[in-house]
Write a protein that holds these residues in place. Structure first.
Motif, mmCIF file in Angstrom:
data_model
loop_
_atom_site.group_PDB
_atom_site.id
_atom_site.type_symbol
_atom_site.label_atom_id
_atom_site.label_comp_id
_atom_site.label_asym_id
_atom_site.label_seq_id
_atom_site.Cartn_x
_atom_site.Cartn_y
_atom_site.Cartn_z
ATOM 1 N N GLY C 25 0.963 -0.902 -0.240
ATOM 2 C CA GLY C 25 -0.102 -0.023 -0.361
ATOM 3 C C GLY C 25 0.204 1.217 0.301
ATOM 4 O O GLY C 25 1.968 1.757 -0.342
ATOM 5 N N GLY C 26 0.452 2.288 0.869
ATOM 6 C CA GLY C 26 1.102 3.388 1.559
ATOM 7 C C GLY C 26 2.498 2.869 2.644
ATOM 8 O O GLY C 26 3.368 4.599 1.967
ATOM 9 N N VAL C 27 2.891 1.936 2.146
ATOM 10 C CA VAL C 27 4.136 1.860 3.669
ATOM 11 C C VAL C 27 4.532 1.146 3.205
ATOM 12 O O VAL C 27 4.806 -0.440 2.524
ATOM 13 C CB VAL C 27 3.483 1.568 4.792
ATOM 14 C CG1 VAL C 27 4.268 1.440 6.065
ATOM 15 C CG2 VAL C 27 1.998 2.144 5.595
ATOM 16 N N GLY C 28 6.231 2.189 3.397
ATOM 17 C CA GLY C 28 7.424 1.142 3.152
ATOM 18 C C GLY C 28 8.291 0.542 4.266
ATOM 19 O O GLY C 28 7.847 0.921 5.624
ATOM 20 N N GLY C 79 9.515 9.962 2.631
ATOM 21 C CA GLY C 79 8.191 9.736 3.489
ATOM 22 C C GLY C 79 8.201 10.359 4.955
ATOM 23 O O GLY C 79 9.177 11.193 5.230
ATOM 24 N N GLU C 80 7.955 10.005 6.137
ATOM 25 C CA GLU C 80 7.752 10.206 7.309
ATOM 26 C C GLU C 80 7.529 8.737 8.107
ATOM 27 O O GLU C 80 6.848 7.438 7.870
ATOM 28 C CB GLU C 80 5.894 10.826 7.250
ATOM 29 C CG GLU C 80 6.398 11.431 8.764
ATOM 30 C CD GLU C 80 4.584 11.329 9.509
ATOM 31 O OE1 GLU C 80 3.641 12.211 8.298
ATOM 32 O OE2 GLU C 80 4.023 11.478 10.285
ATOM 33 N N LEU C 106 13.085 0.350 10.000
ATOM 34 C CA LEU C 106 11.642 0.937 9.842
ATOM 35 C C LEU C 106 10.982 1.057 9.192
ATOM 36 O O LEU C 106 10.972 0.355 7.755
ATOM 37 C CB LEU C 106 12.426 2.714 10.262
ATOM 38 C CG LEU C 106 12.815 3.596 9.220
ATOM 39 C CD1 LEU C 106 12.146 4.079 7.950
ATOM 40 C CD2 LEU C 106 13.472 4.563 9.451
ATOM 41 N N LYS C 107 9.578 1.741 9.270
ATOM 42 C CA LYS C 107 8.031 1.181 8.455
ATOM 43 C C LYS C 107 8.322 3.281 8.083
ATOM 44 O O LYS C 107 7.571 4.311 9.098
ATOM 45 C CB LYS C 107 7.465 0.629 9.233
ATOM 46 C CG LYS C 107 7.752 -0.829 9.614
ATOM 47 C CD LYS C 107 5.454 -0.942 8.850
ATOM 48 C CE LYS C 107 6.113 -2.331 9.915
ATOM 49 N NZ LYS C 107 6.731 -3.485 9.216
ATOM 50 N N LEU C 108 7.922 3.140 6.518
ATOM 51 C CA LEU C 108 7.414 5.011 6.505
ATOM 52 C C LEU C 108 6.287 4.969 5.406
ATOM 53 O O LEU C 108 6.036 3.502 5.397
ATOM 54 C CB LEU C 108 9.084 5.101 5.966
ATOM 55 C CG LEU C 108 9.670 5.048 4.903
ATOM 56 C CD1 LEU C 108 9.171 5.616 3.968
ATOM 57 C CD2 LEU C 108 10.926 5.731 4.934
#
Lengths: 492, 453, 134
Positions: C25-28, C79-80, C106-108
């Motif tokens: 989705g929009g999460v890396g 990203g954030e 980490l996840k962003l």
């Protein structure tokens, strides 16, 4: 309680401590004791919590036993590259302890410290002669400290001419203190590649040199032990665009009496009294890192300097463009005494014999080991030689293992994994202090280890076997750092 | 020169044999890589080599040129302090395994040095009442500069606020280190009683962000500071409190600044058994809170185990250091003051908990006695009323540098004329009294100062 | 021994600085590759940004430390930061043992999915490290 064994680990001071034990007795107080309440309790403590309580005899035993766990230069060869582990003459230790030197307070009026001031003056003169420089500052406490002071002087020089510039160029073979010092002095560091001889690539320098480069720092001989033969051309390229040339003098032992940095186009350089000039390494210092400068950099020298006015020696603090001070007082004076004694003991002939023998010994090792170990650069070596572990690649034995196995043979290992431009580097500097027999013993050990790598690689990979401790868990030490003893009653 | 030099074993015969093995005709051939124009034609212009006997005579003569007054008649402090060093200190550091060994990069053959440093780190933490320490820095002044750089690395305040009562050489070294880094130093002033003014510190901190506040304990003029007040001011401004200690014998009597709220304590450790030696080698120490661990400059020794489970010690967290991190290192320091740290450890071990308390008490008592006697001397006064440890400032009826010259002729050094550092403080003298000054000399000092005008 | 024989999952994207990126989705999710952890050796410490911090593609956002080296970690994409792997504070060695699984960093939240085009496939990355090793 367990019976003692020869191989027992030595406990810590705090573990040996017992309440009520005393190591010193002070003379009776010959003045009235002030009222304890005279000093407000918000300033005071009752005691230093956790401090050891031991008798004098227990302290002596503890440190004597600890000392026996160390290797030292008086036990045998210590071939660390670019460290110049040479013999530390014993008369110099006696001389440094003369009350007129060891007992001199740095705040004494100059009139009561003429012996000390004269020694500093004479040492500076001698270093100027040896190195061909116009002046020296003796203030920096170590080589890296000298690098920092030197680069600050360079910055002051450029700032006075309107532009401090942004970049210091450093070869990829350089010691880590070079870029670290440049960074603290406010410069950006750019790496200059080495050519196929391991020397500064003159073409790359020509292409890169511009008015934003303040300084090139090079080591001569370089960290491969090779003389930078193009140093005069390098100096021209830099000077043509208004830059300066710094020479890291850690390897000066290679050419004292044969050549001088001042003749090479070098504008400033440091040297290490604890390397070239025999002062003891002390397990990590103290050292001293005097910096020699040419006339153009004299205005920026740290203060005070020692000057001779008529027959009197003085400390001169007025130097309007000075960078200031890099440490309190005048530098590591105790090391000046030892280094000056060394220069007096050797004289011009001895200093020349020193560098000759250092170079002879290194070349002897090179000739005898070059068929056993891989020589990554075949340029001529001066006082040190760099090998790699490439010939043993198929055995699974690496430079680290060779170093560890050498300890079982009674030698301290050479410098390993430096310079960074050689994979698996072993940097070997014997110095002039070694006899032929000691070198032959080292050669034999190195050859035997190469054989062991083929016949019994596990023996080498799990070495050392006979030292007071064996391989230590450095990963664990870094993951869970324990850097002080804590009383068992207190939580960590 | 057919034989070897006594420090250089190879005789001419040895050299010839080795040249043959190398396959080269003469020693000069080994130097062919030095370009001809650079090769020196003649010998260096230095005096000829001396035998050991001549060397001893020469250096003894030079050492006698000082004509220093008896140590008991010297009352000098100002960043260097004369104390008695027990004989065991020099005896033990004269063991070649300690003084001629190298930095302990190969821990298996360096456990003596490494364990001694681990003990030293512990002693410094105990003295300062903080959690971590390192293996040494060059001296107190450069240690302060390193602490300021560390504060800026961790807090990014962009400015440092320093008391004007800090040792002027410490301040000058900080200025030198910071000059190239766009990191200004703001100074704040002191109160009439001679101690630094916490209100002045607050005012200075309100001017903008700062990484650290710096005070010295006792301060350069000998006065004790109210550390808790500066800790509070620093905390409010989200800055660190750095306390510099030039005379750490005081820590046998005074609280560890860590307990009083300091984040970092630095100082000069040579009072712990290291010879005065005209200013060096000395011993910089640094201690800090646990959170600073990965930002500490210099070497650090840690505890671990070997493959057989034996406890041992290693240099650790080396990735902070120059040989790995290069321009991103926490400092450029490589060689430090290892043997001086060992001297300090041995001194503290043999002096011990009770001995340090007594030694501090003796210093304080003798100095208090001197202070009272001098205050009563004709024409002399004490400009500051804050409590002191073993140093204090005296105001004389005549210029202090003149008084020093007069008394030097009478075999005494009464102190440091403060005009040396502060133009305008012409009549102020900084007097230090330690356990090495007998009462008779203190009485003579007071008498002499009372006869000055 | 060829460096390309290490494990490089096909469904991940890779950077020249040896980070991997998994997108859902929009999460890396970001970590370092098998090659990176092998070059570093036993990892002793990891420094990561706080949740909520912005990261910019190609810029350094943290470090991974072994006994002998420190490596900066660079953001594969912008990203954030949504969260970091807090287990690494006590067990940094997880990165060595399982760089693509439990060793995630980490996840962003991705800012711009077009940035994914600039990253390498597993095959391209394998080829890249072969060349770098020689």
């Amino acid at each position: 309680m367990q019976p003692r064994s020869l191989r027992d680990p030595e406990r810590l001071l705090f573990e040996l401590s017992r309440p009520g034990r005393r190591g010193v007795a002070l003379p009776p107080l010959d003045v009235p004791a002030p009222d304890r309440a005279a000093l407000d309790p918000r300033y005071t403590r009752d005691e230093v919590e956790g401090f050891p309580e031991l008798s004098e005899t227990e302290v002596v035993r503890h440190y004597t036993r600890l000392s026996r766990l160390n290797y030292a230069i008086d036990l045998g060869l210590y071939p660390l590259g670019s460290c110049t582990m040479k013999y530390n003459p014993k008369i110099h230790e006696k001389v440094a302890r003369l009350p007129g030197f060891a007992g001199a307070h740095p705040q004494l009026p100059a009139g009561a410290a003429q012996g000390c001031l004269r020694l500093m003056h004479d040492l500076e003169r001698a270093l100027c002669s040896i190195c061909g420089m116009d002046r020296f500052t003796l203030q920096p406490a170590a080589g890296a400290h000298g690098e920092l002071a030197g680069i600050m002087m360079v910055r002051a020089y450029h700032r006075e001419r309107g532009n401090p510039r942004q970049v210091v160029l450093i070869p990829d073979s350089a010691h880590g203190t070079n870029p670290a010092s440049a960074h603290i002095a406010g410069y950006r560091v750019e790496q200059l590649p080495s050519n196929e001889r391991g020397c500064v690539d003159l073409g790359a320098l020509r292409r890169r040199m511009s008015e934003d480069i303040a300084l090139l720092m090079l080591t001569n001989p370089n960290t491969l032990g090779v003389f930078e033969g193009e140093i005069q051309e390098i100096a021209s390229v830099i000077h043509a665009r208004g830059g300066l040339l710094y020479m890291d003098g850690a390897n000066l032992n290679a050419f004292v009496g044969r050549a001088r940095p001042g003749d090479m186009g070098v504008d400033l350089h440091h040297l290490n009294l604890h390397k070239t000039f025999s002062t003891p390494h002390g397990g990590g210092g103290p050292g001293a890192g005097p910096v020699g400068v040419m006339r153009s950099l004299e205005p920026y020298l740290p203060v005070p300097t020692v000057e001779k006015e008529g027959e009197v020696y003085v400390l001169r603090h007025e130097r309007p463009k000075s960078i200031g001070k890099v440490r309190s007082f005048f530098g590591n004076f105790g090391m000046f005494v030892r280094a000056y004694a060394y220069i007096l003991a050797l004289g011009p002939d001895g200093l020349r014999r020193m560098s000759e023998t250092a170079v002879l010994n290194a070349n002897y090792l090179r000739r005898k080991l070059e068929s056993t170990y891989h020589l990554p650069y075949d340029a001529p070596s001066l006082h040190e030689v760099v090998f790699s572990d490439r010939h043993l690649e198929d055995t699974g034995v690496h430079t680290l293992d060779i170093a560890k196995r050498l300890m079982d043979y009674g030698f301290h290992p050479p410098t390993i994994y430096f310079p960074l431009i050689v994979k698996g580097a072993m940097m070997i500097e014997p110095t002039e202090s070694e006899s032929r027999e000691e070198l032959d013993a080292f050669i034999l050990a190195m050859r035997r280890i190469a054989e062991e790598a083929r016949e019994d690689p596990d023996l080498v990979r799990t070495a050392p076997h006979t030292t007071p401790v064996r391989r230590l868990d450095e990963v664990g030490a870094a993951r869970n750092p324990v850097i002080r003893w804590t009383s068992p009653q207190k939580p960590r | 020169m057919g034989d070897g030099h006594r420090y250089i074993p190879a005789s001419d015969a040895d050299r010839d044999a080795m040249l043959r093995e190398i396959g080269v005709a003469r020693i000069d051939d080994l130097f062919a890589s030095i370009p001809a124009p650079l090769r020196l034609k003649g010998p260096l212009s230095l005096s000829p080599a001396m035998s050991e006997q001549e060397l001893w005579a020469e250096m003894s003569r030079r050492a006698r040129d000082d004509r220093q007054p008896d140590p008991g008649a010297q009352f000098l402090g100002g960043g260097a302090y004369r104390h008695y060093s027990p004989a065991v200190v020099d005896h033990l550091v004269s063991r070649t395994e300690f003084y001629s060994s190298y930095t302990p990069y190969q821990p298996e053959v360096s456990q003596g040095t490494l364990q001694a440093i681990f003990e030293y780190q512990t002693l410094i933490c105990q003295l300062t009442e903080l959690e971590i320490s390192n293996a040494s820095l060059y001296d107190g002044a450069s240690a302060l500069a390193e602490a300021v750089l560390m504060a800026e690395r961790t807090t990014h305040g962009g400015r440092v606020v320093v008391s004007d009562r800090v040792h002027p050489e410490y301040l000058e070294v900080c200025r030198t280190y910071l000059a190239n880094l766009d990191l200004p130093i703001t100074t704040f002033g002191h109160r009439d009683d001679g101690s630094s003014d916490p209100e002045a510190a607050r005012r200075a901190l309100r001017e903008g962000k700062a990484s650290a506040v710096v005070v010295q304990q006792p301060n350069f003029f000998g006065c004790l500071e109210e550390i808790e007040a500066f800790a509070a001011a620093a905390r409010e401004a989200k800055a660190q409190l750095i306390v510099a200690v030039a005379e750490p014998i005081s820590l046998g009597l005074l609280k560890g600044p860590g307990r009083q709220g300091a984040d970092v304590v630095v100082g000069e450790g040579h009072s712990f058994g290291v010879p005065l030696s005209y200013g060096g080698p000395y011993l910089g120490f640094i201690a800090a809170r646990q959170s600073f661990l990965r930002n500490m400059p210099g070497r650090i020794v840690g505890e671990t185990r070997d493959v057989d489970g034996r406890r041992g010690y290693v240099l650790t967290l080396s990735t902070r250091e120059q040989h790995i991190r290069r321009e991103k290192a926490t400092s450029n320091i490589c060689t430090n003051e290892g043997l001086c740290a060992l001297m300090a450890s041995i001194f503290l071990a043999v002096v011990g908990k009770n001995g340090l308390r007594d030694l501090a008490a003796h210093n304080h008592a003798k100095s208090a006695y001197a202070r009272n006697r001098i205050a009563a001397a004709k024409g002399c006064s004490l400009p500051y009323t804050a409590p002191t440890f073993n140093e204090f400032t005296v105001r004389l009826p005549v210029p202090a540098d003149k008084a020093v010259r007069t008394l030097l002729d009478r075999g005494m050094v009464p102190g440091i004329p403060l005009s040396r550092y502060f133009p305008g403080m012409d009549r102020d003298l900084l007097v230090c009294v330690t356990e090495t000054n007998p009462r008779a000399e203190i009485d003579r000092l007071a008498d002499e100062l009372g006869r000055l005008d | 021994m060829s460096k390309g024989n290490g494990i490089y999952p096909e469904d991940l994207k890779y950077t020249k600085e040896h980070e991997w990126l998994a997108v859902n989705g929009g999460v890396g999710t970001v970590g370092i590759t098998h090659y990176a952890q092998s070059e570093l050796g036993d990892i002793v410490y990891v420094e990561l940004p706080a949740a909520g911090s912005p990261v910019v593609a190609g810029e350094e956002f943290g470090t991974v430390e072994s006994v002998k080296a420190v490596s900066e970690i660079f953001a594969p994409v912008s990203g954030e930061v949504l969260g970091v792997n807090t287990a690494l504070a006590t067990s940094p060695e997880t990165i060595n043992k399982d760089p693509y699984g439990d060793g995630w960093l980490l996840k962003l939240k991705l800012a711009d999915s077009k940035e994914l085009d600039a990253l390498m496939t597993a095959a391209e990355y394998r080829k890249y490290i072969e060349e770098e090793a020689n």
